[in-house]
Design a protein around this motif. Structure first.
Motif, PDB file in Angstrom:
ATOM      1  N   LEU A  28       0.830  -1.208   0.000  1.00  0.00           N
ATOM      2  CA  LEU A  28       0.000   0.000   0.000  1.00  0.00           C
ATOM      3  C   LEU A  28       0.868   1.264   0.000  1.00  0.00           C
ATOM      4  O   LEU A  28       0.576   2.227  -0.710  1.00  0.00           O
ATOM      5  CB  LEU A  28      -0.953  -0.001   1.201  1.00  0.00           C
ATOM      6  CG  LEU A  28      -1.919   1.182   1.300  1.00  0.00           C
ATOM      7  CD1 LEU A  28      -2.832   1.258   0.074  1.00  0.00           C
ATOM      8  CD2 LEU A  28      -2.744   1.064   2.578  1.00  0.00           C
ATOM      9  N   VAL A  29       1.943   1.244   0.758  1.00  0.00           N
ATOM     10  CA  VAL A  29       2.871   2.376   0.763  1.00  0.00           C
ATOM     11  C   VAL A  29       3.431   2.590  -0.640  1.00  0.00           C
ATOM     12  O   VAL A  29       3.529   3.731  -1.126  1.00  0.00           O
ATOM     13  CB  VAL A  29       4.008   2.155   1.800  1.00  0.00           C
ATOM     14  CG1 VAL A  29       5.137   3.162   1.616  1.00  0.00           C
ATOM     15  CG2 VAL A  29       3.453   2.219   3.211  1.00  0.00           C
ATOM     16  N   CYS A  30       3.771   1.507  -1.321  1.00  0.00           N
ATOM     17  CA  CYS A  30       4.280   1.609  -2.694  1.00  0.00           C
ATOM     18  C   CYS A  30       3.232   2.209  -3.629  1.00  0.00           C
ATOM     19  O   CYS A  30       3.571   2.965  -4.549  1.00  0.00           O
ATOM     20  CB  CYS A  30       4.714   0.247  -3.208  1.00  0.00           C
ATOM     21  SG  CYS A  30       6.195  -0.378  -2.400  1.00  0.00           S
ATOM     22  N   ASP A  31       1.966   1.885  -3.413  1.00  0.00           N
ATOM     23  CA  ASP A  31       0.896   2.498  -4.210  1.00  0.00           C
ATOM     24  C   ASP A  31       0.873   4.008  -4.014  1.00  0.00           C
ATOM     25  O   ASP A  31       0.744   4.762  -4.980  1.00  0.00           O
ATOM     26  CB  ASP A  31      -0.469   1.919  -3.823  1.00  0.00           C
ATOM     27  CG  ASP A  31      -0.713   0.529  -4.379  1.00  0.00           C
ATOM     28  OD1 ASP A  31      -0.039   0.149  -5.362  1.00  0.00           O
ATOM     29  OD2 ASP A  31      -1.594  -0.168  -3.839  1.00  0.00           O
ATOM     30  N   PHE A  32       0.987   4.438  -2.775  1.00  0.00           N
ATOM     31  CA  PHE A  32       1.018   5.879  -2.499  1.00  0.00           C
ATOM     32  C   PHE A  32       2.230   6.526  -3.174  1.00  0.00           C
ATOM     33  O   PHE A  32       2.122   7.598  -3.762  1.00  0.00           O
ATOM     34  CB  PHE A  32       1.053   6.156  -0.993  1.00  0.00           C
ATOM     35  CG  PHE A  32      -0.283   6.063  -0.325  1.00  0.00           C
ATOM     36  CD1 PHE A  32      -1.289   6.973  -0.599  1.00  0.00           C
ATOM     37  CD2 PHE A  32      -0.539   5.053   0.606  1.00  0.00           C
ATOM     38  CE1 PHE A  32      -2.524   6.891   0.028  1.00  0.00           C
ATOM     39  CE2 PHE A  32      -1.764   4.966   1.237  1.00  0.00           C
ATOM     40  CZ  PHE A  32      -2.767   5.888   0.941  1.00  0.00           C
ATOM     41  N   ILE A  33       3.372   5.877  -3.085  1.00  0.00           N
ATOM     42  CA  ILE A  33       4.576   6.422  -3.712  1.00  0.00           C
ATOM     43  C   ILE A  33       4.401   6.484  -5.228  1.00  0.00           C
ATOM     44  O   ILE A  33       4.780   7.471  -5.874  1.00  0.00           O
ATOM     45  CB  ILE A  33       5.821   5.596  -3.326  1.00  0.00           C
ATOM     46  CG1 ILE A  33       6.107   5.741  -1.827  1.00  0.00           C
ATOM     47  CG2 ILE A  33       7.034   6.030  -4.142  1.00  0.00           C
ATOM     48  CD1 ILE A  33       7.175   4.795  -1.305  1.00  0.00           C
ATOM     49  N   LEU A  42       7.966   1.402 -11.568  1.00  0.00           N
ATOM     50  CA  LEU A  42       8.808   0.733 -10.577  1.00  0.00           C
ATOM     51  C   LEU A  42       8.006   0.435  -9.321  1.00  0.00           C
ATOM     52  O   LEU A  42       8.006  -0.693  -8.810  1.00  0.00           O
ATOM     53  CB  LEU A  42      10.023   1.605 -10.234  1.00  0.00           C
ATOM     54  CG  LEU A  42      10.855   1.123  -9.032  1.00  0.00           C
ATOM     55  CD1 LEU A  42      11.567  -0.181  -9.366  1.00  0.00           C
ATOM     56  CD2 LEU A  42      11.839   2.190  -8.609  1.00  0.00           C
ATOM     57  N   TRP A  43       7.296   1.432  -8.823  1.00  0.00           N
ATOM     58  CA  TRP A  43       6.578   1.289  -7.561  1.00  0.00           C
ATOM     59  C   TRP A  43       5.345   0.409  -7.691  1.00  0.00           C
ATOM     60  O   TRP A  43       5.016  -0.331  -6.760  1.00  0.00           O
ATOM     61  CB  TRP A  43       6.242   2.659  -6.985  1.00  0.00           C
ATOM     62  CG  TRP A  43       7.498   3.351  -6.567  1.00  0.00           C
ATOM     63  CD1 TRP A  43       8.160   4.345  -7.228  1.00  0.00           C
ATOM     64  CD2 TRP A  43       8.283   3.035  -5.415  1.00  0.00           C
ATOM     65  NE1 TRP A  43       9.302   4.678  -6.553  1.00  0.00           N
ATOM     66  CE2 TRP A  43       9.417   3.891  -5.437  1.00  0.00           C
ATOM     67  CE3 TRP A  43       8.153   2.123  -4.376  1.00  0.00           C
ATOM     68  CZ2 TRP A  43      10.391   3.861  -4.462  1.00  0.00           C
ATOM     69  CZ3 TRP A  43       9.128   2.094  -3.395  1.00  0.00           C
ATOM     70  CH2 TRP A  43      10.228   2.943  -3.443  1.00  0.00           C
ATOM     71  N   ILE A 109      -2.560   2.767 -11.865  1.00  0.00           N
ATOM     72  CA  ILE A 109      -2.310   3.377 -10.561  1.00  0.00           C
ATOM     73  C   ILE A 109      -3.661   3.787  -9.986  1.00  0.00           C
ATOM     74  O   ILE A 109      -4.465   4.421 -10.663  1.00  0.00           O
ATOM     75  CB  ILE A 109      -1.397   4.611 -10.681  1.00  0.00           C
ATOM     76  CG1 ILE A 109      -0.054   4.214 -11.277  1.00  0.00           C
ATOM     77  CG2 ILE A 109      -1.194   5.271  -9.326  1.00  0.00           C
ATOM     78  CD1 ILE A 109       0.848   5.377 -11.577  1.00  0.00           C
ATOM     79  N   GLY A 110      -3.885   3.436  -8.751  1.00  0.00           N
ATOM     80  CA  GLY A 110      -5.146   3.825  -8.107  1.00  0.00           C
ATOM     81  C   GLY A 110      -6.275   2.900  -8.522  1.00  0.00           C
ATOM     82  O   GLY A 110      -6.081   1.740  -8.832  1.00  0.00           O
TER      83      GLY A 110
END
Length: 160
Positions: A28-33, A42-43, A109-110
């Motif tokens: 989830l942190v990677c999604d935010f990034i 990459l993320w 993304i999202g």
């Protein structure tokens, strides 16, 4: 109350659940990034693979959890354990669906995959609370040491 799935008296299930929880939170942190990054591919890739690792870790944690569940005799504790298990199975199902959606659209993304991750993390919070309730209130997986052992090992805690 010691549970049967243990190593040297330490319950296995709580040892293993840190793996999927950590991987899913990091996903989830990677999604935010990815939403703010100049290199979102990459993320989103890292988010996908940590999500998959979390599924594998959850399945590994499920077996000792099931063994422990089957050993419970108190109906109230067993009901809490069944609810805990049901939520965890739903979380794994959400992440499997999430993984399929991300596999089909790796650069997305999202959207729905992100929403599924947020929902699953919220469900994990509830499930973790239930797991903590079993350990801290019902003492599932906890073996209380005899009073003499506690005093011999931790004299600074006497008379407190």
């Amino acid at each position: 109350m010691r549970t049967p799935a243990n190593i040297a008296g330490y319950p296995i299930h709580p040892m293993l659940v840190a793996i999927p929880i950590g991987l899913w939170v990091f996903s989830l942190v990677c999604d935010f990034i990815a939403m703010r990054s100049g290199t979102p591919e990459l993320w989103t890739g890292i988010a996908y693979w940590t999500l998959i690792g979390g599924i594998v870790g959850a399945l590994a944690a499920a077996l000792p959890g099931l063994i422990d569940l089957l050993s419970l005799e108190d109906p109230a504790i067993k009901k809490t354990a069944l609810t805990h298990m049901g939520i965890n199975l739903a979380v794994v199902a959400l992440y499997v669906l999430n993984g399929v959606l991300r596999y089909r659209d790796p650069q997305g993304i999202g959207g729905v995959p992100f929403a599924l991750s947020v929902l699953a993390i919220l469900m994990l919070l509830v499930s973790g609370w239930l797991g903590g309730k079993m350990v801290y209130l019902a003492r599932v997986g906890v073996t209380d040491a005899p009073e003499s052992t506690v005093r011999a090992k931790a004299p600074e805690f006497r008379n407190r």
